[in-house]
Design a protein around this motif. Structure first.
Motif, PDB file in Angstrom:
ATOM      1  N   UNK A  29       1.079  -1.172   0.067  1.00 51.23           N
ATOM      2  CA  UNK A  29      -0.060   0.083   0.087  1.00 51.23           C
ATOM      3  C   UNK A  29       0.921   1.125  -0.024  1.00 51.23           C
ATOM      4  N   UNK A  30       2.020   1.084   0.929  1.00 53.29           N
ATOM      5  CA  UNK A  30       2.699   2.451   0.708  1.00 53.29           C
ATOM      6  C   UNK A  30       3.413   2.514  -0.551  1.00 53.29           C
ATOM      7  N   UNK A  31       3.773   1.518  -1.189  1.00 53.27           N
ATOM      8  CA  UNK A  31       4.549   1.579  -2.299  1.00 53.27           C
ATOM      9  C   UNK A  31       3.682   2.239  -3.470  1.00 53.27           C
ATOM     10  N   UNK A  32       2.475   1.921  -3.532  1.00 52.87           N
ATOM     11  CA  UNK A  32       1.415   2.428  -4.372  1.00 52.87           C
ATOM     12  C   UNK A  32       1.335   4.116  -4.418  1.00 52.87           C
ATOM     13  N   UNK A  33       1.338   4.298  -3.022  1.00 52.94           N
ATOM     14  CA  UNK A  33       1.025   5.787  -2.859  1.00 52.94           C
ATOM     15  C   UNK A  33       2.651   6.550  -3.495  1.00 52.94           C
ATOM     16  N   UNK A  34       3.768   5.878  -3.118  1.00 51.75           N
ATOM     17  CA  UNK A  34       4.925   6.111  -3.603  1.00 51.75           C
ATOM     18  C   UNK A  34       4.917   6.544  -5.128  1.00 51.75           C
ATOM     19  N   UNK A  35       4.337   5.492  -5.698  1.00 54.50           N
ATOM     20  CA  UNK A  35       4.480   5.460  -7.300  1.00 54.50           C
ATOM     21  C   UNK A  35       3.561   6.045  -7.875  1.00 54.50           C
ATOM     22  N   UNK A  36       2.437   6.377  -7.011  1.00 59.32           N
ATOM     23  CA  UNK A  36       1.488   7.484  -7.798  1.00 59.32           C
ATOM     24  C   UNK A  36       2.252   8.851  -7.695  1.00 59.32           C
ATOM     25  N   UNK A  42      -0.072   3.000 -13.745  1.00 57.28           N
ATOM     26  CA  UNK A  42      -0.885   1.985 -13.073  1.00 57.28           C
ATOM     27  C   UNK A  42      -0.002   1.373 -12.084  1.00 57.28           C
ATOM     28  N   UNK A  43      -0.732   0.704 -11.172  1.00 57.02           N
ATOM     29  CA  UNK A  43      -0.191  -0.218 -10.037  1.00 57.02           C
ATOM     30  C   UNK A  43      -1.325  -1.386  -9.959  1.00 57.02           C
ATOM     31  N   UNK A  44      -0.534  -2.499 -10.252  1.00 52.98           N
ATOM     32  CA  UNK A  44      -1.184  -3.793 -10.463  1.00 52.98           C
ATOM     33  C   UNK A  44      -0.762  -4.651  -9.297  1.00 52.98           C
ATOM     34  N   UNK A  45      -1.733  -5.427  -8.857  1.00 53.36           N
ATOM     35  CA  UNK A  45      -1.502  -6.692  -7.731  1.00 53.36           C
ATOM     36  C   UNK A  45      -1.521  -7.930  -8.320  1.00 53.36           C
ATOM     37  N   UNK A  46      -0.849  -8.997  -7.784  1.00 53.51           N
ATOM     38  CA  UNK A  46      -1.060 -10.312  -8.590  1.00 53.51           C
ATOM     39  C   UNK A  46      -1.680 -11.045  -7.394  1.00 53.51           C
ATOM     40  N   UNK A  67      -7.155   2.353  -3.198  1.00 50.99           N
ATOM     41  CA  UNK A  67      -8.010   3.315  -3.750  1.00 50.99           C
ATOM     42  C   UNK A  67      -8.384   4.296  -2.763  1.00 50.99           C
ATOM     43  N   UNK A  68      -8.416   3.995  -1.669  1.00 54.47           N
ATOM     44  CA  UNK A  68      -8.635   4.960  -0.492  1.00 54.47           C
ATOM     45  C   UNK A  68      -7.726   6.036  -0.311  1.00 54.47           C
ATOM     46  N   UNK A  69      -6.490   5.540  -0.656  1.00 56.51           N
ATOM     47  CA  UNK A  69      -5.072   6.352  -0.137  1.00 56.51           C
ATOM     48  C   UNK A  69      -4.337   6.887  -1.691  1.00 56.51           C
ATOM     49  N   UNK A  70      -4.881   6.929  -2.734  1.00 58.64           N
ATOM     50  CA  UNK A  70      -4.655   7.519  -4.094  1.00 58.64           C
ATOM     51  C   UNK A  70      -5.789   8.370  -4.800  1.00 58.64           C
ATOM     52  N   UNK A  71      -5.312   8.951  -5.702  1.00 54.94           N
ATOM     53  CA  UNK A  71      -6.381   9.945  -6.550  1.00 54.94           C
ATOM     54  C   UNK A  71      -6.143   9.793  -7.767  1.00 54.94           C
TER      55      UNK A  71
END
Length: 337
Positions: A29-36, A42-46, A67-71
């Protein structure tokens, strides 16, 4: 290429020795925020099950948290292993996700089990479930898009809620010609798992996809590839970090799975066959400084006639993983959010 290279991310919530598996989920989750913030597309999950090295078992749940932590960044599954599930329920889950992040949801589906045979049977005891995959994809697309199923179909008149102005985008995932042909037949976007095959069959699958493509969901073919890559501040540091992934990959060849080891603990003596595989893997690995890795990614994109690459990176240290994505974003001139 007509457009600059776009970069996206695939994360698997890898288990790491010495840390709780719950930490791996939170790191994702933290990585997704960082990459945004870095400007990734995109940020995909397996989805994997009962695998000691990968603890990302429920991409749809992680997607809701992200979704709750990105825009801005698109969030997706890479993917939902559809033969395990009822397409109607998957459609409902992803329509809820689209309500949480309108117009940002990718629904990547695959036919592979993502686990061993026994675990697959626990998820769905029907041994012929995978044979109905094309029908499942057709049903899923209909329920996701709000398109009616034909009269006589058991799902005729059944709606997947909530409905909205936007809808998830279905992607076909694959590492062989089967998924490529199916994506072409349905007119879906297609993603090839380059990191699974080390690139073998990638060009052929993309060519097959384009050759068999019929306008459907899309008017024209749209494809990307998922590639394993790792960058660090120096080439030497990148290869040091790569030892963790290298050990895991070699061990997997003989059916040994476990959490990712720190680089210093990952080094071991290899049998001749293992050493040959290791050297072959190193020769093809996209590892080095950011400039070196981005040059390799750009060359691959040009050779495959694509403009988007999805990057997957394993490191024992989460900071090293975040730094790798940061360096690649800078070298590829991504636009920060």
């Amino acid at each position: 290429m007509s457009r600059p290279l776009r970069l996206s991310v695939l994360d698997q919530s890898v288990a790491c020795a010495g840390r709780g598996q719950d930490e791996s989920i939170r790191h994702t989750v933290t990585l997704a925020e960082h990459c945004e913030r870095l400007g990734y597309q995109r940020f995909w999950l397996s989805e994997h099950h009962s695998l000691p090295s990968i603890v990302g078992t429920a991409p749809e749940v992680l997607m809701a948290a992200i979704a709750a932590r990105t825009e801005r960044i698109r969030i997706g599954s890479a993917g939902v292993m559809l033969p395990h599930y009822a397409p109607f329920k998957v459609a409902e889950q992803f329509r809820v996700l689209d309500a949480l992040a309108p117009g940002r949801i990718d629904l990547g589906v695959g036919r592979a089990p993502g686990t061993d045979y026994r675990t697959s049977q626990l998820l769905n005891p029907d041994p012929r479930a995978a044979e109905r995959f094309p029908q499942q994809v057709r049903e899923l697309q209909a329920w996701v898009s709000g398109e009616p199923l034909p009269e006589g179909h058991a799902g005729h008149g059944i709606q997947a809620y909530p409905r909205a102005e936007t809808a998830p985008q279905v992607w076909m995932l694959g590492s062989s010609g089967y998924g490529a042909q199916l994506a072409g037949h349905f007119g879906l976007p297609y993603s090839f798992a380059h990191f699974i095959t080390d690139g073998e069959g990638c060009a052929e699958a993309l060519e097959l996809y384009r050759h068999t493509f019929q306008p459907g969901v899309l008017a024209r073919p749209q494809a990307n590839v998922c590639v394993w890559a790792l960058a660090a501040d120096t080439e030497e540091e990148a290869w040091r970090l790569f030892a963790s992934r290298e050990r895991a990959r070699v061990d997997r060849q003989t059916g040994r799975f476990g959490p990712l080891l720190p680089p210093e603990e990952a080094v071991r003596a290899y049998a001749p066959a293992e050493e040959a595989f290791r050297q072959q893997m190193r020769g093809r690995a996209m590892v080095g400084s950011a400039e070196q890795v981005v040059q390799k990614l750009q060359a691959l994109a040009e050779a495959l006639a694509i403009d988007e690459i999805v990057v997957i990176t394993w490191t024992w240290d989460p900071q090293a993983q975040r730094r790798s994505y940061e360096l690649l974003a800078q070298a590829a001139a991504l636009q920060p959010a």
